[in-house]
Design a protein around this motif. Structure first.
Motif, PDB file in Angstrom:
ATOM      1  N   SER A 135      -8.158  -1.372 -12.071  1.00  0.00           N
ATOM      2  CA  SER A 135      -8.367   0.058 -12.306  1.00  0.00           C
ATOM      3  C   SER A 135      -8.649   0.754 -10.974  1.00  0.00           C
ATOM      4  N   PRO A 136      -8.519   2.082 -10.935  1.00  0.00           N
ATOM      5  CA  PRO A 136      -8.738   2.807  -9.685  1.00  0.00           C
ATOM      6  C   PRO A 136     -10.116   2.552  -9.053  1.00  0.00           C
ATOM      7  N   ASP A 137     -11.142   2.311  -9.876  1.00  0.00           N
ATOM      8  CA  ASP A 137     -12.468   2.071  -9.296  1.00  0.00           C
ATOM      9  C   ASP A 137     -12.540   0.756  -8.520  1.00  0.00           C
ATOM     10  N   GLU A 138     -11.542  -0.122  -8.691  1.00  0.00           N
ATOM     11  CA  GLU A 138     -11.484  -1.361  -7.913  1.00  0.00           C
ATOM     12  C   GLU A 138     -10.807  -1.142  -6.550  1.00  0.00           C
ATOM     13  N   ARG A 139     -10.280   0.040  -6.315  1.00  0.00           N
ATOM     14  CA  ARG A 139      -9.602   0.393  -5.061  1.00  0.00           C
ATOM     15  C   ARG A 139      -8.469  -0.569  -4.709  1.00  0.00           C
ATOM     16  N   PRO A 140      -7.600  -0.873  -5.691  1.00  0.00           N
ATOM     17  CA  PRO A 140      -6.531  -1.825  -5.379  1.00  0.00           C
ATOM     18  C   PRO A 140      -5.443  -1.192  -4.514  1.00  0.00           C
ATOM     19  N   ILE A 141      -4.752  -2.038  -3.819  1.00  0.00           N
ATOM     20  CA  ILE A 141      -3.501  -1.666  -3.173  1.00  0.00           C
ATOM     21  C   ILE A 141      -2.438  -2.167  -4.139  1.00  0.00           C
ATOM     22  N   THR A 142      -1.727  -1.268  -4.786  1.00  0.00           N
ATOM     23  CA  THR A 142      -0.735  -1.645  -5.784  1.00  0.00           C
ATOM     24  C   THR A 142       0.654  -1.445  -5.210  1.00  0.00           C
ATOM     25  N   VAL A 143       1.469  -2.496  -5.289  1.00  0.00           N
ATOM     26  CA  VAL A 143       2.848  -2.414  -4.796  1.00  0.00           C
ATOM     27  C   VAL A 143       3.791  -3.015  -5.830  1.00  0.00           C
ATOM     28  N   SER A 144       4.968  -2.430  -5.920  1.00  0.00           N
ATOM     29  CA  SER A 144       6.011  -2.951  -6.788  1.00  0.00           C
ATOM     30  C   SER A 144       6.649  -4.154  -6.112  1.00  0.00           C
ATOM     31  N   ILE A 145       6.968  -5.171  -6.914  1.00  0.00           N
ATOM     32  CA  ILE A 145       7.617  -6.357  -6.352  1.00  0.00           C
ATOM     33  C   ILE A 145       9.135  -6.257  -6.435  1.00  0.00           C
ATOM     34  N   ASP A 146       9.631  -5.126  -6.838  1.00  0.00           N
ATOM     35  CA  ASP A 146      11.070  -4.922  -6.975  1.00  0.00           C
ATOM     36  C   ASP A 146      11.645  -4.438  -5.649  1.00  0.00           C
ATOM     37  N   GLY A 147      11.693  -5.332  -4.684  1.00  0.00           N
ATOM     38  CA  GLY A 147      12.217  -4.989  -3.364  1.00  0.00           C
ATOM     39  C   GLY A 147      12.129  -6.197  -2.453  1.00  0.00           C
ATOM     40  N   PRO A 148      12.705  -6.082  -1.254  1.00  0.00           N
ATOM     41  CA  PRO A 148      12.641  -7.188  -0.296  1.00  0.00           C
ATOM     42  C   PRO A 148      11.215  -7.409   0.211  1.00  0.00           C
ATOM     43  N   VAL A 149      10.932  -8.622   0.643  1.00  0.00           N
ATOM     44  CA  VAL A 149       9.596  -8.992   1.123  1.00  0.00           C
ATOM     45  C   VAL A 149       9.120  -8.022   2.202  1.00  0.00           C
ATOM     46  N   GLU A 150       9.958  -7.737   3.188  1.00  0.00           N
ATOM     47  CA  GLU A 150       9.534  -6.876   4.293  1.00  0.00           C
ATOM     48  C   GLU A 150       9.148  -5.470   3.806  1.00  0.00           C
TER      49      GLU A 150
ATOM     50  N   GLN B  60      -0.671   1.247   3.064  1.00  0.00           N
ATOM     51  CA  GLN B  60      -1.854   1.570   2.272  1.00  0.00           C
ATOM     52  C   GLN B  60      -3.148   1.078   2.924  1.00  0.00           C
ATOM     53  N   LEU B  61      -3.038   0.152   3.863  1.00  0.00           N
ATOM     54  CA  LEU B  61      -4.215  -0.308   4.604  1.00  0.00           C
ATOM     55  C   LEU B  61      -4.605   0.654   5.716  1.00  0.00           C
ATOM     56  N   GLN B  62      -3.657   1.445   6.163  1.00  0.00           N
ATOM     57  CA  GLN B  62      -3.923   2.363   7.266  1.00  0.00           C
ATOM     58  C   GLN B  62      -4.976   3.380   6.854  1.00  0.00           C
ATOM     59  N   PRO B  63      -5.924   3.677   7.739  1.00  0.00           N
ATOM     60  CA  PRO B  63      -6.873   4.741   7.409  1.00  0.00           C
ATOM     61  C   PRO B  63      -6.151   6.082   7.348  1.00  0.00           C
ATOM     62  N   ALA B  64      -6.620   6.954   6.493  1.00  0.00           N
ATOM     63  CA  ALA B  64      -6.010   8.285   6.374  1.00  0.00           C
ATOM     64  C   ALA B  64      -6.203   9.035   7.692  1.00  0.00           C
ATOM     65  N   PRO B  65      -5.160   9.732   8.149  1.00  0.00           N
ATOM     66  CA  PRO B  65      -5.316  10.492   9.395  1.00  0.00           C
ATOM     67  C   PRO B  65      -6.299  11.638   9.167  1.00  0.00           C
ATOM     68  N   PRO B  66      -7.019  12.035  10.227  1.00  0.00           N
ATOM     69  CA  PRO B  66      -7.955  13.143  10.062  1.00  0.00           C
ATOM     70  C   PRO B  66      -7.202  14.422   9.697  1.00  0.00           C
ATOM     71  N   LEU B  67      -7.837  15.236   8.906  1.00  0.00           N
ATOM     72  CA  LEU B  67      -7.231  16.521   8.538  1.00  0.00           C
ATOM     73  C   LEU B  67      -7.209  17.426   9.758  1.00  0.00           C
ATOM     74  N   SER B  68      -6.061  18.032   9.995  1.00  0.00           N
ATOM     75  CA  SER B  68      -5.994  18.963  11.124  1.00  0.00           C
ATOM     76  C   SER B  68      -6.479  20.326  10.642  1.00  0.00           C
ATOM     77  N   ARG B  69      -7.181  20.965  11.503  1.00  0.00           N
ATOM     78  CA  ARG B  69      -7.700  22.291  11.158  1.00  0.00           C
ATOM     79  C   ARG B  69      -6.848  23.342  11.872  1.00  0.00           C
ATOM     80  N   ASN B  70      -6.471  24.324  11.113  1.00  0.00           N
ATOM     81  CA  ASN B  70      -5.740  25.438  11.702  1.00  0.00           C
ATOM     82  C   ASN B  70      -6.738  26.389  12.323  1.00  0.00           C
TER      83      ASN B  70
END
Length: 182
Positions: A146-161, A170-180
């Motif tokens: 469930s979302p509260d487990e903070r999973p990284i969910t990926v479809s296996i319907d594709g090549p390994v790479e 999905q492991l990358q930290p979110a970039p900081p929000l830029s302020r206008n």
């Protein structure tokens, strides 16, 4: 990889039903990240392997010692400041709770695929102790994270790479929000 490891979890558990590609994806991801890889199957006691090889699904009582052994290995790696990827079905939330044990530096990577796709893959797999006949019990047991487990969910319907790319993104930290400027 150029990301500081302090921003990454100390452990990733690659989870999903038999035949979803846990070992293949785990090994490729470990190579990409430069982390150690362990196959959760190697933590099974011989009695569990024999039971599954004979076509009998494991009970929760069969699984507890196995899950606790994997959790102990994760903790050992954490204490040694090592990063590890472990392939483990972790089909139920109760199983994942044993592995994560309330720690926020362990993430589940859920390999999500249809029963038909997985059945096709199992039909082509050779030399594994898990017979294709146990797939129905795997899907019956599966409790997707469930979302509260903070999973990284990926479809296996594709090549390994491509699957590994999606996990790394999905492991990358979110970039900081830029302020206008106002």
């Amino acid at each position: 990889m150029t990301n500081p490891t302090s921003e990454l979890p100390s452990a990733l558990v690659i989870m999903g039903v038999a035949g979803s590609g846990k070992s293949t994806i785990g090994e490729a991801l470990a190579e990409r990240l430069g982390w150690r890889y362990e196959d959760g199957d190697s933590f099974h006691p011989a009695a569990n392997v024999a039971k599954m090889s004979s076509g009998q699904p494991l009970t929760d009582e069969d699984r507890w010692p196995w899950l606790k052994a994997i959790a102990a290995e994760i903790e050992r790696c954490r204490q040694a400041s090592q990063h590890v990827i472990i392939a483990c079905s972790a089909l139920k939330k109760a199983y994942r709770d044993i592995l994560v044990h309330g720690r926020d530096d362990i993430r589940m990577v859920y390999l999500n695929g249809s029963q038909g796709l997985v059945a096709d893959r199992l039909g082509h797999r050779k030399g594994h102790f898990m017979p294709p006949g146990l797939l129905d019990s795997q899907f019956a047991t599966l409790e997707p994270p469930s979302p509260d487990e903070r999973p990284i969910t990926v479809s296996i319907d594709g090549p390994v790479e491509t699957i590994v790319d999606h996990i790394v993104q999905q492991l990358q930290p979110a970039p900081p929000l830029s302020r206008n400027p106002s």
